[in-house]
Design a protein around this motif. Structure first.
Motif, PDB file in Angstrom:
ATOM      1  N   VAL A  85     -14.958  49.776  51.916  1.00  0.00           N
ATOM      2  CA  VAL A  85     -14.261  48.616  51.355  1.00  0.00           C
ATOM      3  C   VAL A  85     -14.496  47.422  52.289  1.00  0.00           C
ATOM      4  CG1 VAL A  85     -12.075  47.657  50.519  1.00  0.00           C
ATOM      5  CG2 VAL A  85     -12.497  50.130  50.345  1.00  0.00           C
ATOM      6  N   ALA A  86     -15.247  46.457  51.806  1.00  0.00           N
ATOM      7  CA  ALA A  86     -15.514  45.238  52.577  1.00  0.00           C
ATOM      8  C   ALA A  86     -14.346  44.290  52.349  1.00  0.00           C
ATOM      9  CB  ALA A  86     -16.828  44.615  52.131  1.00  0.00           C
ATOM     10  N   GLY A  87     -13.534  44.094  53.385  1.00  0.00           N
ATOM     11  CA  GLY A  87     -12.296  43.327  53.236  1.00  0.00           C
ATOM     12  C   GLY A  87     -11.154  44.248  52.892  1.00  0.00           C
ATOM     13  N   GLY A  88     -11.034  45.330  53.660  1.00  0.00           N
ATOM     14  CA  GLY A  88     -10.080  46.383  53.274  1.00  0.00           C
ATOM     15  C   GLY A  88      -8.823  46.448  54.106  1.00  0.00           C
ATOM     16  N   SER A  89      -8.426  45.350  54.766  1.00  0.00           N
ATOM     17  CA  SER A  89      -7.284  45.480  55.684  1.00  0.00           C
ATOM     18  C   SER A  89      -5.950  45.039  55.113  1.00  0.00           C
ATOM     19  CB  SER A  89      -7.565  44.700  56.982  1.00  0.00           C
ATOM     20  OG  SER A  89      -7.756  43.331  56.688  1.00  0.00           O
ATOM     21  N   ILE A  90      -5.961  44.026  54.244  1.00  0.00           N
ATOM     22  CA  ILE A  90      -4.684  43.542  53.680  1.00  0.00           C
ATOM     23  C   ILE A  90      -4.859  43.258  52.192  1.00  0.00           C
ATOM     24  CG2 ILE A  90      -3.734  42.493  55.800  1.00  0.00           C
ATOM     25  CD1 ILE A  90      -4.764  39.754  54.651  1.00  0.00           C
ATOM     26  N   GLY A  91      -3.755  42.937  51.532  1.00  0.00           N
ATOM     27  CA  GLY A  91      -3.784  42.454  50.155  1.00  0.00           C
ATOM     28  C   GLY A  91      -4.520  43.373  49.195  1.00  0.00           C
ATOM     29  N   LEU A  92      -5.372  42.786  48.374  1.00  0.00           N
ATOM     30  CA  LEU A  92      -6.080  43.571  47.362  1.00  0.00           C
ATOM     31  C   LEU A  92      -7.020  44.598  47.994  1.00  0.00           C
ATOM     32  CD1 LEU A  92      -6.716  44.044  44.361  1.00  0.00           C
ATOM     33  CD2 LEU A  92      -8.516  42.335  44.575  1.00  0.00           C
ATOM     34  N   ALA A 148      -6.704  46.188  50.794  1.00  0.00           N
ATOM     35  CA  ALA A 148      -5.900  47.326  51.263  1.00  0.00           C
ATOM     36  C   ALA A 148      -5.420  48.156  50.075  1.00  0.00           C
ATOM     37  CB  ALA A 148      -4.715  46.823  52.093  1.00  0.00           C
ATOM     38  N   ALA A 149      -5.121  47.499  48.958  1.00  0.00           N
ATOM     39  CA  ALA A 149      -4.686  48.229  47.754  1.00  0.00           C
ATOM     40  C   ALA A 149      -5.834  49.092  47.219  1.00  0.00           C
ATOM     41  CB  ALA A 149      -4.203  47.254  46.690  1.00  0.00           C
ATOM     42  N   PHE A 150      -7.057  48.571  47.254  1.00  0.00           N
ATOM     43  CA  PHE A 150      -8.230  49.369  46.865  1.00  0.00           C
ATOM     44  C   PHE A 150      -8.346  50.574  47.797  1.00  0.00           C
ATOM     45  CE2 PHE A 150     -10.306  45.856  44.386  1.00  0.00           C
ATOM     46  CZ  PHE A 150     -10.667  46.612  43.289  1.00  0.00           C
ATOM     47  N   ALA A 151      -8.228  50.313  49.098  1.00  0.00           N
ATOM     48  CA  ALA A 151      -8.377  51.393  50.074  1.00  0.00           C
ATOM     49  C   ALA A 151      -7.325  52.472  49.819  1.00  0.00           C
ATOM     50  CB  ALA A 151      -8.238  50.822  51.487  1.00  0.00           C
ATOM     51  N   GLU A 152      -6.101  52.043  49.525  1.00  0.00           N
ATOM     52  CA  GLU A 152      -5.024  53.008  49.284  1.00  0.00           C
ATOM     53  C   GLU A 152      -5.290  53.827  48.018  1.00  0.00           C
ATOM     54  OE1 GLU A 152      -1.143  51.597  50.082  1.00  0.00           O
ATOM     55  OE2 GLU A 152      -0.257  53.526  49.582  1.00  0.00           O
ATOM     56  N   ASP A 168     -14.591  43.258  48.374  1.00  0.00           N
ATOM     57  CA  ASP A 168     -13.372  42.484  48.108  1.00  0.00           C
ATOM     58  C   ASP A 168     -13.319  41.175  48.897  1.00  0.00           C
ATOM     59  OD1 ASP A 168     -10.309  42.388  47.375  1.00  0.00           O
ATOM     60  OD2 ASP A 168     -10.396  42.180  49.555  1.00  0.00           O
ATOM     61  N   ALA A 169     -13.919  41.131  50.069  1.00  0.00           N
ATOM     62  CA  ALA A 169     -13.797  39.955  50.942  1.00  0.00           C
ATOM     63  C   ALA A 169     -14.317  38.704  50.235  1.00  0.00           C
ATOM     64  CB  ALA A 169     -14.593  40.178  52.228  1.00  0.00           C
ATOM     65  N   ALA A 170     -13.680  37.584  50.498  1.00  0.00           N
ATOM     66  CA  ALA A 170     -14.151  36.331  49.901  1.00  0.00           C
ATOM     67  C   ALA A 170     -13.717  35.160  50.762  1.00  0.00           C
ATOM     68  CB  ALA A 170     -13.585  36.176  48.485  1.00  0.00           C
ATOM     69  N   PHE A 171     -14.448  34.079  50.598  1.00  0.00           N
ATOM     70  CA  PHE A 171     -14.049  32.820  51.242  1.00  0.00           C
ATOM     71  C   PHE A 171     -13.988  31.763  50.153  1.00  0.00           C
ATOM     72  CE2 PHE A 171     -15.306  28.782  53.389  1.00  0.00           C
ATOM     73  CZ  PHE A 171     -14.101  28.596  54.053  1.00  0.00           C
ATOM     74  N   PRO A 181       1.291  32.317  35.335  1.00  0.00           N
ATOM     75  CA  PRO A 181       1.577  33.378  34.365  1.00  0.00           C
ATOM     76  C   PRO A 181       0.499  34.460  34.434  1.00  0.00           C
ATOM     77  CG  PRO A 181       1.586  31.201  33.318  1.00  0.00           C
ATOM     78  CD  PRO A 181       1.129  30.998  34.717  1.00  0.00           C
ATOM     79  N   GLY A 182       0.924  35.711  34.342  1.00  0.00           N
ATOM     80  CA  GLY A 182      -0.052  36.807  34.373  1.00  0.00           C
ATOM     81  C   GLY A 182      -0.401  37.279  35.767  1.00  0.00           C
ATOM     82  N   THR A 183       0.229  36.679  36.791  1.00  0.00           N
ATOM     83  CA  THR A 183      -0.042  37.107  38.172  1.00  0.00           C
ATOM     84  C   THR A 183       0.335  38.582  38.330  1.00  0.00           C
ATOM     85  OG1 THR A 183       0.351  34.887  39.025  1.00  0.00           O
ATOM     86  CG2 THR A 183       0.508  36.684  40.611  1.00  0.00           C
ATOM     87  N   LEU A 184      -0.559  39.349  38.951  1.00  0.00           N
ATOM     88  CA  LEU A 184      -0.355  40.802  39.059  1.00  0.00           C
ATOM     89  C   LEU A 184      -0.223  41.243  40.518  1.00  0.00           C
ATOM     90  CD1 LEU A 184      -3.094  42.013  36.525  1.00  0.00           C
ATOM     91  CD2 LEU A 184      -0.619  42.020  36.155  1.00  0.00           C
ATOM     92  N   PRO A 185       0.520  42.330  40.755  1.00  0.00           N
ATOM     93  CA  PRO A 185       0.524  42.916  42.099  1.00  0.00           C
ATOM     94  C   PRO A 185      -0.862  43.470  42.428  1.00  0.00           C
ATOM     95  CG  PRO A 185       2.262  43.882  40.703  1.00  0.00           C
ATOM     96  CD  PRO A 185       1.388  43.070  39.805  1.00  0.00           C
ATOM     97  N   ALA A 186      -1.221  43.439  43.705  1.00  0.00           N
ATOM     98  CA  ALA A 186      -2.547  43.922  44.120  1.00  0.00           C
ATOM     99  C   ALA A 186      -2.771  45.375  43.706  1.00  0.00           C
ATOM    100  CB  ALA A 186      -2.691  43.764  45.629  1.00  0.00           C
ATOM    101  N   SER A 187      -1.717  46.194  43.790  1.00  0.00           N
ATOM    102  CA  SER A 187      -1.885  47.621  43.466  1.00  0.00           C
ATOM    103  C   SER A 187      -2.289  47.814  42.000  1.00  0.00           C
ATOM    104  CB  SER A 187      -0.590  48.384  43.758  1.00  0.00           C
ATOM    105  OG  SER A 187       0.469  47.803  43.036  1.00  0.00           O
TER     106      SER A 187
END
Ligand SMILES: NC(=O)c1ccc[n+]([C@@H]2O[C@H](COP(=O)([O-])OP(=O)(O)OC[C@H]3O[C@@H](n4cnc5c(N)ncnc54)[C@H](OP(=O)(O)O)[C@@H]3O)[C@@H](O)[C@H]2O)c1
Length: 262
Positions: A16-23, A25-29, A93-96, A206-212
């Motif tokens: 997971v590229a960008g796997g430490s927080i947020g989305l 981390a949710a992918f990693a989990e 997942d990582a982005a700038f 509107p439509g905002t979703l939790p990362a999980s």
């Protein structure tokens, strides 16, 4: 797909590229919950190690933590190539996201967006799919955004990099499917992540979703089709923007939505 099948198709390790927080981390989990070991990449060592320790403890999987900046692909390639494990799944997942008027965005920031959002997912996909093709199994998930479904004023360069990921994944979906490798692009609307909360000062769109929810939707969609849009509101939004409205009107709607970001 059941966890055991997922593990067989995409294990023994997922990167997971960008796997430490947020989305990320949710992918990693979500992947760890399916019993697949992990390689997590991010820049902040403390946050990365904390996530790695939490997932080892909670799911009993192995987690390799690599500190790296996706903007420096030579370093990423060196560190990933040095691993002596089989990687059966890539989640990028990582982005700038440089936010603001194009005329006010520095050349450095534009180059960084291209490096993190275009060059790195492209070349990491090339690096990791080669052995997947040889093994005849594997998967790739690229993260995109509804911002990349049409021109997005105030986010023009970021949106263009996200459009690149859609087209790349769609082409590879068709090309690699007969070789046993499933490719998916996740075109998400707003997600409640630290990144989103830092950029969006008003209340969530509107439509905002939790990362999980986004991560689970994408992991469950892998192998079904080239693209997934998590959430009913976002699916309708995308249909309206890409199929009902003219390009000119869709860009106008986007401008109203992105004008508030600063
Ligand atoms: N959040 C939203 O509303 C939203 C909406 C649509 C699409 N998306 C997409 O979803 C993905 C996640 O976005 P997010 O901003 O919400 O982030 P996030 O997943 O909450 O966090 C980003 C992750 O990537 C790492 N990262 C960021 N830049 C990196 C770099 N240059 N090199 C290595 N690791 C890096 C971060 O750790 P470090 O900072 O420690 O490096 C962190 O682990 C992105 O692809 C984004 O385009 C997000």
């Amino acid at each position: 797909m059941k966890a055991a099948q997922f593990k067989e198709k995409y294990g023994p390790y997922a990167l997971v590229a960008g796997g430490s927080i947020g989305l990320g981390a949710a992918f990693a989990e979500g992947i760890a919950r399916r019993g697949v070991n992990l390689v997590l990449l991010a820049r902040n060592e403390e946050r990365l190690k904390a996530t790695a320790a939490r997932l080892r403890e909670a799911y009993g999987v192995e987690v390799v933590a690599i500190v790296a900046d996706m903007a420096d692909f030579d370093v990423v390639k060196k560190r990933v190539s040095a691993l002596t494990i089989e990687i059966g799944l890539l989640v990028y997942d990582a982005a700038f996201a440089p936010i603001g008027l194009f005329e006010d965005t520095s050349e450095d920031d534009l180059a960084r967006a291209a490096a993190v959002n275009v060059k790195a997912p492209l070349l990491l996909t090339k690096l990791l799919t080669a052995p997947m093709i040889e093994r005849g199994r594997g998967g790739v998930v690229l993260m995109s955004s509804l911002a990349g479904a049409q021109g997005s004023p105030n986010l023009a360069a970021y949106a263009a990099t996200k459009a690149f990921n859609v087209i790349l994944a769609e082409g590879l979906w068709k090309e690699l499917r007969p070789r046993g490798v499933n490719v998916l692009v996740c075109q998400a609307g707003a997600i409640l992540t630290p990144g989103y909360q830092a950029a969006e000062k008003a209340k969530p769109a509107p439509g905002t979703l939790p990362a999980s929810v986004v991560a689970e939707t994408a992991l469950n969609a892998l192998g079904r089709g080239p693209i997934v849009v998590p959430g009913a509101t976002n699916k309708i939004g995308r249909f309206v923007m890409t199929r009902l409205l003219s390009r000119k009107a869709a860009i106008g709607v986007m401008a109203q939505n992105t004008g508030g970001l600063s």
